[in-house]
Write an enzyme that holds these catalytic residues in place. Structure first.
Site: not given
Ligand code: PGA
Length: 251
Positions: A10, A98, A168, A235-236
């Site tokens: 999330w 990230e 990823e 993710g999204g």
């Protein structure tokens, strides 16, 4: 047979109330889809963990998106692996690109986090992947090999068997530009080969390797059809229960 997994990440989205609502929708739609043999996980912000655990019950597993590199003590603002565990979470994402890019998390730091997570009985979802310039320079294989060896290869074979890998490519994350099915299979196979060279074929065959990076309800089926792609880190598309559930049913 290795585990098939679809894990939602999330990221820094949803208030607590919105997160509980989403968790309740995910629980319901995943139950309705009645998928067998797929482990479904949602990885929420820390503050959501306890409430989301109550909402999810046992059908969908819970994970955090990070944990501290120290076990406890004077580390203001940090959350330890032991604290994550105490919420009922059983997974923790470690080394997301990230975290590596924006928070300076090196392979050495990530190795400490992995060890602490494993000590608590949490399953690390360890992320690796190259940036665009590395892919264009054709050094993506070397990049993931280095991330694996520096982040994970100090583990015993038994410890390593409790880790999930997420490949990823950074250029695919949140960009809508997913790796092709061929690109995904090629590097997943390579990753499994690197693991086999270190720990042997039996360990490598048992390791779940997820693909992440603009994986969505439209492309998941093709990606998951590859023999070395064992699911996805999403993710999204994990922020909408219907899309996420379609991905869960894409094997
Ligand atoms: P994305 O993110 O699905 O939004 O590309 C994947 C991830 O960062 O784990």
């Amino acid at each position: 047979m290795r585990k098939k997994i679809v894990a939602g990440n999330w990221k820094m989205n949803k208030t607590l109330q919105e997160g509980v609502q989403l968790a309740s929708e995910v629980k319901e739609s995943v139950a309705k889809a009645a998928v067998k043999d797929v482990t479904v996980i949602v990885c929420t912000p820390f503050i959501h963990l306890t409430e989301v655990k109550k909402t999810l019950g046992n059908g969908v597993a819970l994970g955090a998106q990070n944990c501290a590199a120290e076990p406890k003590g004077a580390f203001t603002g940090e959350v330890s692996a032991e604290m994550v565990k105490s919420t009922g979470a059983t997974y923790v994402i470690i080394g997301h690109s990230e975290r590596r890019a924006y928070y300076g998390e090196t392979d050495a730091i990530l190795n400490k986090k992995v060890n602490l997570a494993l000590e608590q009985g949490l399953t690390p979802i360890f992320c690796i992947g190259e940036v665009l310039q590395e892919r264009e320079a054709n050094i993506h294989f070397d990049v993931v090999k280095k991330q694996l060896s520096e982040g994970l290869f100090s583990l015993s074979a038994e410890q390593f068997s409790n880790v999930v890998i997420a490949y990823e490519p950074v250029w695919a994350i949140g960009t809508g530009k997913t790796a092709t099915s061929e690109q995904a299979q090629e590097i997943h196979k390579y990753i499994r080969g690197v693991i086999a060279a270190k720990y042997g074929n039996a360990v490598a065959d048992g390791i779940t390797i997820l693909y992440g990076g603009s994986c969505n309800a439209q492309n998941a089926k093709e990606l998951f059809a590859n023999p070395d792609v064992d699911g996805g880190l999403i993710g999204g598309a994990s922020l909408k229960a219907a899309d996420f559930t379609t991905i869960v049913t894409s094997f």
